[in-house]
Design an enzyme around this catalytic site. Sequence first.
Site, PDB file in Angstrom:
ATOM      1  N   GLU A 176      -3.568   1.898  -7.694  1.00  0.00           N
ATOM      2  CA  GLU A 176      -3.929   3.045  -6.861  1.00  0.00           C
ATOM      3  C   GLU A 176      -2.937   4.182  -7.105  1.00  0.00           C
ATOM      4  OE1 GLU A 176      -6.349   1.943  -3.202  1.00  0.00           O
ATOM      5  OE2 GLU A 176      -4.270   1.630  -2.650  1.00  0.00           O
ATOM      6  N   HIS A 196       0.854  -1.199   0.000  1.00  0.00           N
ATOM      7  CA  HIS A 196       0.000   0.000   0.000  1.00  0.00           C
ATOM      8  C   HIS A 196       0.886   1.244   0.000  1.00  0.00           C
ATOM      9  CE1 HIS A 196      -2.807   3.087   1.148  1.00  0.00           C
ATOM     10  NE2 HIS A 196      -3.747   2.274   0.670  1.00  0.00           N
TER      11      HIS A 196
END
Length: 258
Positions: free
Chosen positions: A172, A103
Amino acid sequence: MDKKYIVANWKMNPQTWAEAEQILDFVDDYLGSLGESKEFSLIFCPPFVFLEEAGKVLKTSHFEHEAFLGAQDIFWEDTGADTGEISGPMLNKLGAEYVIVGHSERRWKLGEPDETVNKKLKAILRNAMVPIVCVGERVRDGNFKEFLKEQVEKTFAGLTPDDIGKCIIAYEPVWAISSNPGARPDTPESAIESIHMIREVLIGNWKLEIGNLPKVLYGGSVTSKNAADFIGQKEIDGILVGGASVNKDEFVKILSQI
Ligand code: PGA
Protein backbone atom coordinates in the site's frame (compact mmCIF):
# COMPACT_ATOMS: atom_id res chain seq x y z
CA MET A 1 -6.46 -20.50 -10.32
CA ASP A 2 -6.30 -19.47 -6.65
CA LYS A 3 -9.11 -17.32 -5.40
CA LYS A 4 -8.28 -13.63 -5.06
CA TYR A 5 -8.39 -12.04 -1.63
CA ILE A 6 -10.61 -9.03 -1.07
CA VAL A 7 -9.89 -7.38 2.28
CA ALA A 8 -12.42 -4.81 3.49
CA ASN A 9 -10.65 -2.49 5.91
CA TRP A 10 -13.49 -0.52 7.43
CA LYS A 11 -11.11 1.62 9.54
CA MET A 12 -13.12 3.64 12.12
CA ASN A 13 -16.39 3.15 10.19
CA PRO A 14 -19.37 2.91 10.20
CA GLN A 15 -20.61 4.68 13.30
CA THR A 16 -23.28 2.15 14.35
CA TRP A 17 -23.78 -1.61 14.27
CA ALA A 18 -27.07 -1.03 12.39
CA GLU A 19 -25.11 0.50 9.50
CA ALA A 20 -22.49 -2.24 9.65
CA GLU A 21 -25.21 -4.88 9.47
CA GLN A 22 -26.72 -3.19 6.42
CA ILE A 23 -23.41 -3.44 4.58
CA LEU A 24 -23.01 -7.11 5.48
CA ASP A 25 -26.61 -7.94 4.53
CA PHE A 26 -26.21 -6.22 1.17
CA VAL A 27 -23.01 -8.13 0.39
CA ASP A 28 -24.61 -11.38 1.58
CA ASP A 29 -27.51 -10.88 -0.87
CA TYR A 30 -25.01 -10.28 -3.65
CA LEU A 31 -23.11 -13.47 -2.79
CA GLY A 32 -26.44 -15.33 -2.87
CA SER A 33 -27.05 -14.07 -6.41
CA LEU A 34 -23.70 -15.54 -7.57
CA GLY A 35 -24.48 -19.16 -6.82
CA GLU A 36 -21.38 -21.34 -6.63
CA SER A 37 -19.11 -19.31 -8.87
CA LYS A 38 -17.21 -17.10 -6.44
CA GLU A 39 -13.70 -16.23 -7.51
CA PHE A 40 -12.74 -14.49 -4.28
CA SER A 41 -12.37 -14.88 -0.52
CA LEU A 42 -13.64 -11.98 1.53
CA ILE A 43 -12.04 -10.77 4.73
CA PHE A 44 -14.01 -8.16 6.67
CA CYS A 45 -12.02 -6.09 9.15
CA PRO A 46 -14.51 -4.02 11.17
CA PRO A 47 -13.61 -1.86 14.17
CA PHE A 48 -13.05 -3.88 17.39
CA VAL A 49 -16.48 -2.96 18.78
CA PHE A 50 -18.28 -4.73 15.91
CA LEU A 51 -16.08 -7.83 15.76
CA GLU A 52 -18.28 -10.08 17.84
CA GLU A 53 -21.52 -9.26 16.00
CA ALA A 54 -19.86 -9.29 12.59
CA GLY A 55 -18.35 -12.69 13.40
CA LYS A 56 -21.82 -14.08 14.04
CA VAL A 57 -23.17 -12.72 10.75
CA LEU A 58 -20.22 -14.12 8.79
CA LYS A 59 -21.04 -17.61 10.02
CA THR A 60 -24.49 -17.52 8.46
CA SER A 61 -26.14 -17.56 5.08
CA HIS A 62 -24.06 -17.03 1.92
CA PHE A 63 -21.07 -15.81 3.90
CA GLU A 64 -20.27 -19.19 5.39
CA HIS A 65 -16.98 -20.51 3.95
CA GLU A 66 -16.67 -17.40 1.71
CA ALA A 67 -16.05 -14.62 4.20
CA PHE A 68 -13.75 -14.37 7.18
CA LEU A 69 -13.31 -12.07 10.13
CA GLY A 70 -10.25 -9.89 10.55
CA ALA A 71 -9.14 -7.36 13.16
CA GLN A 72 -7.44 -4.06 12.37
CA ASP A 73 -4.75 -4.28 15.04
CA ILE A 74 -3.46 -6.34 17.98
CA PHE A 75 -1.21 -5.87 21.01
CA TRP A 76 2.06 -7.78 21.12
CA GLU A 77 1.60 -9.26 24.63
CA ASP A 78 -0.97 -11.98 25.24
CA THR A 79 -1.80 -10.82 28.78
CA GLY A 80 -0.82 -7.97 31.07
CA ALA A 81 -1.59 -4.48 32.35
CA ASP A 82 -1.86 -2.73 28.99
CA THR A 83 -4.58 -0.13 29.08
CA GLY A 84 -6.62 0.14 25.91
CA GLU A 85 -5.00 -2.79 24.15
CA ILE A 86 -6.56 -5.96 22.68
CA SER A 87 -4.67 -9.26 22.81
CA GLY A 88 -4.34 -12.16 20.39
CA PRO A 89 -6.21 -14.61 22.66
CA MET A 90 -9.10 -12.09 22.89
CA LEU A 91 -9.26 -11.85 19.10
CA ASN A 92 -9.14 -15.62 18.84
CA LYS A 93 -12.14 -15.93 21.11
CA LEU A 94 -14.09 -13.52 18.90
CA GLY A 95 -13.37 -15.70 15.88
CA ALA A 96 -10.89 -13.41 14.14
CA GLU A 97 -8.75 -15.38 11.71
CA TYR A 98 -6.84 -12.47 10.16
CA VAL A 99 -5.25 -9.33 11.62
CA ILE A 100 -4.07 -6.24 9.75
CA VAL A 101 -0.71 -5.08 11.03
CA GLY A 102 1.55 -2.19 10.06
CA HIS A 103 -1.18 -0.16 8.39
CA SER A 104 0.24 3.19 7.32
CA GLU A 105 -2.32 5.06 9.40
CA ARG A 106 -0.77 3.42 12.47
CA ARG A 107 2.80 3.73 11.21
CA TRP A 108 2.54 7.42 10.31
CA LYS A 109 -0.32 8.94 12.30
CA LEU A 110 0.50 7.08 15.52
CA GLY A 111 4.23 6.71 15.00
CA GLU A 112 4.32 2.91 15.10
CA PRO A 113 7.88 1.91 14.17
CA ASP A 114 8.89 -1.23 12.25
CA GLU A 115 10.02 -2.84 15.53
CA THR A 116 6.50 -2.55 16.98
CA VAL A 117 4.95 -3.90 13.79
CA ASN A 118 7.38 -6.81 14.01
CA LYS A 119 6.37 -7.63 17.60
CA LYS A 120 2.68 -7.48 16.69
CA LEU A 121 3.28 -9.65 13.65
CA LYS A 122 4.87 -12.30 15.87
CA ALA A 123 1.89 -12.11 18.26
CA ILE A 124 -0.53 -12.77 15.40
CA LEU A 125 1.42 -15.85 14.30
CA ARG A 126 1.82 -17.06 17.88
CA ASN A 127 -1.96 -16.93 18.22
CA ALA A 128 -2.47 -18.89 15.00
CA MET A 129 -4.04 -16.07 12.98
CA VAL A 130 -2.98 -14.81 9.56
CA PRO A 131 -1.19 -11.44 9.50
CA ILE A 132 -2.12 -9.04 6.72
CA VAL A 133 1.11 -7.07 6.76
CA CYS A 134 0.97 -3.60 5.23
CA VAL A 135 4.10 -2.15 3.70
CA GLY A 136 4.58 0.77 1.36
CA GLU A 137 6.63 3.87 0.79
CA ARG A 138 5.42 7.21 2.03
CA VAL A 139 6.60 9.12 -1.03
CA ARG A 140 7.54 7.89 -4.48
CA ASP A 141 10.94 9.55 -4.68
CA GLY A 142 14.30 8.37 -5.98
CA ASN A 143 14.92 6.38 -2.78
CA PHE A 144 11.61 4.61 -2.49
CA LYS A 145 12.96 1.18 -3.35
CA GLU A 146 15.60 1.38 -0.61
CA PHE A 147 12.97 2.59 1.82
CA LEU A 148 10.68 -0.31 0.96
CA LYS A 149 13.52 -2.85 1.19
CA GLU A 150 14.48 -1.65 4.66
CA GLN A 151 10.86 -1.58 5.80
CA VAL A 152 10.33 -5.16 4.64
CA GLU A 153 13.58 -6.32 6.28
CA LYS A 154 12.72 -4.73 9.64
CA THR A 155 9.05 -5.70 9.57
CA PHE A 156 9.83 -9.40 9.02
CA ALA A 157 13.04 -9.54 11.10
CA GLY A 158 13.50 -12.77 13.05
CA LEU A 159 10.73 -14.66 11.27
CA THR A 160 11.37 -18.07 9.74
CA PRO A 161 10.69 -18.64 6.04
CA ASP A 162 7.73 -20.82 7.06
CA ASP A 163 6.24 -18.01 9.14
CA ILE A 164 6.67 -15.51 6.33
CA GLY A 165 4.93 -17.96 3.99
CA LYS A 166 1.89 -17.86 6.29
CA CYS A 167 1.51 -14.07 5.94
CA ILE A 168 -0.43 -12.02 3.43
CA ILE A 169 1.36 -8.83 2.41
CA ALA A 170 -0.53 -5.73 1.36
CA TYR A 171 1.55 -3.38 -0.74
CA GLU A 172 0.00 0.00 0.00
CA PRO A 173 1.94 3.04 -1.18
CA VAL A 174 0.97 5.63 1.41
CA TRP A 175 0.53 8.40 -1.17
CA ALA A 176 -2.12 6.26 -2.89
CA ILE A 177 -4.36 5.78 0.17
CA SER A 178 -7.56 7.72 -0.33
CA SER A 179 -7.47 9.50 3.03
CA ASN A 180 -4.24 11.32 2.12
CA PRO A 181 -4.44 14.73 0.43
CA GLY A 182 -3.94 14.44 -3.33
CA ALA A 183 -4.12 10.62 -3.22
CA ARG A 184 -4.25 8.79 -6.54
CA PRO A 185 -4.10 5.07 -7.16
CA ASP A 186 -0.83 3.51 -8.25
CA THR A 187 -0.85 1.95 -11.71
CA PRO A 188 -0.97 -1.86 -11.87
CA GLU A 189 2.38 -1.82 -13.71
CA SER A 190 4.25 0.12 -11.07
CA ALA A 191 2.50 -1.77 -8.23
CA ILE A 192 3.73 -5.00 -9.83
CA GLU A 193 7.26 -3.61 -9.97
CA SER A 194 7.17 -2.94 -6.22
CA ILE A 195 5.57 -6.33 -5.53
CA HIS A 196 8.39 -8.01 -7.47
CA MET A 197 10.89 -6.11 -5.39
CA ILE A 198 9.22 -7.17 -2.12
CA ARG A 199 9.29 -10.80 -3.26
CA GLU A 200 12.96 -10.47 -4.24
CA VAL A 201 13.86 -9.15 -0.77
CA LEU A 202 12.09 -12.12 0.83
CA ILE A 203 13.77 -14.60 -1.50
CA GLY A 204 17.19 -12.96 -1.11
CA ASN A 205 17.16 -12.48 2.68
CA TRP A 206 15.16 -15.48 3.86
CA LYS A 207 15.80 -17.91 1.00
CA LEU A 208 12.07 -18.31 0.53
CA GLU A 209 11.19 -20.82 -2.15
CA ILE A 210 8.79 -19.77 -4.89
CA GLY A 211 6.12 -22.16 -3.56
CA ASN A 212 6.37 -20.63 -0.07
CA LEU A 213 6.06 -16.96 -0.99
CA PRO A 214 3.31 -15.01 0.75
CA LYS A 215 0.37 -13.72 -1.24
CA VAL A 216 0.71 -10.03 -2.07
CA LEU A 217 -2.27 -7.70 -2.39
CA TYR A 218 -2.47 -4.13 -3.62
CA GLY A 219 -4.19 -1.37 -1.62
CA GLY A 220 -4.65 2.36 -2.16
CA SER A 221 -7.70 4.11 -3.70
CA VAL A 222 -9.18 0.91 -5.11
CA THR A 223 -12.69 1.58 -6.45
CA SER A 224 -15.05 -0.12 -8.87
CA LYS A 225 -13.34 1.89 -11.63
CA ASN A 226 -9.88 0.35 -11.18
CA ALA A 227 -10.41 -2.89 -9.19
CA ALA A 228 -10.43 -5.08 -12.30
CA ASP A 229 -7.12 -3.57 -13.50
CA PHE A 230 -5.38 -4.74 -10.31
CA ILE A 231 -7.26 -7.98 -9.73
CA GLY A 232 -6.72 -9.03 -13.34
CA GLN A 233 -2.93 -9.21 -12.87
CA LYS A 234 -1.52 -12.63 -12.09
CA GLU A 235 1.18 -11.05 -9.88
CA ILE A 236 -1.46 -9.41 -7.64
CA ASP A 237 -3.28 -11.86 -5.35
CA GLY A 238 -6.03 -9.50 -4.29
CA ILE A 239 -6.90 -6.04 -3.07
CA LEU A 240 -7.19 -4.26 0.25
CA VAL A 241 -10.08 -1.81 0.05
CA GLY A 242 -10.53 0.99 2.57
CA GLY A 243 -12.98 3.83 1.89
CA ALA A 244 -14.90 1.99 -0.82
CA SER A 245 -15.52 -1.03 1.43
CA VAL A 246 -17.98 0.83 3.68
CA ASN A 247 -20.05 2.03 0.71
CA LYS A 248 -22.17 -1.05 0.09
CA ASP A 249 -23.09 -0.28 -3.52
CA GLU A 250 -19.53 0.53 -4.44
CA PHE A 251 -18.15 -2.53 -2.66
CA VAL A 252 -20.53 -4.87 -4.45
CA LYS A 253 -19.60 -3.17 -7.74
CA ILE A 254 -15.98 -3.97 -6.94
CA LEU A 255 -16.86 -7.61 -6.30
CA SER A 256 -18.76 -7.74 -9.56
CA GLN A 257 -15.52 -6.91 -11.44
CA ILE A 258 -13.88 -10.17 -10.33
P1 PGA B 1 -8.34 3.30 0.58
O1 PGA B 1 -7.63 2.69 1.86
O2 PGA B 1 -8.89 2.14 -0.22
O3 PGA B 1 -9.45 4.17 1.15
O4 PGA B 1 -7.33 4.07 -0.17
C1 PGA B 1 -6.82 1.57 1.78
C2 PGA B 1 -6.18 1.38 3.12
O5 PGA B 1 -5.87 2.37 3.79
O6 PGA B 1 -5.98 0.26 3.57
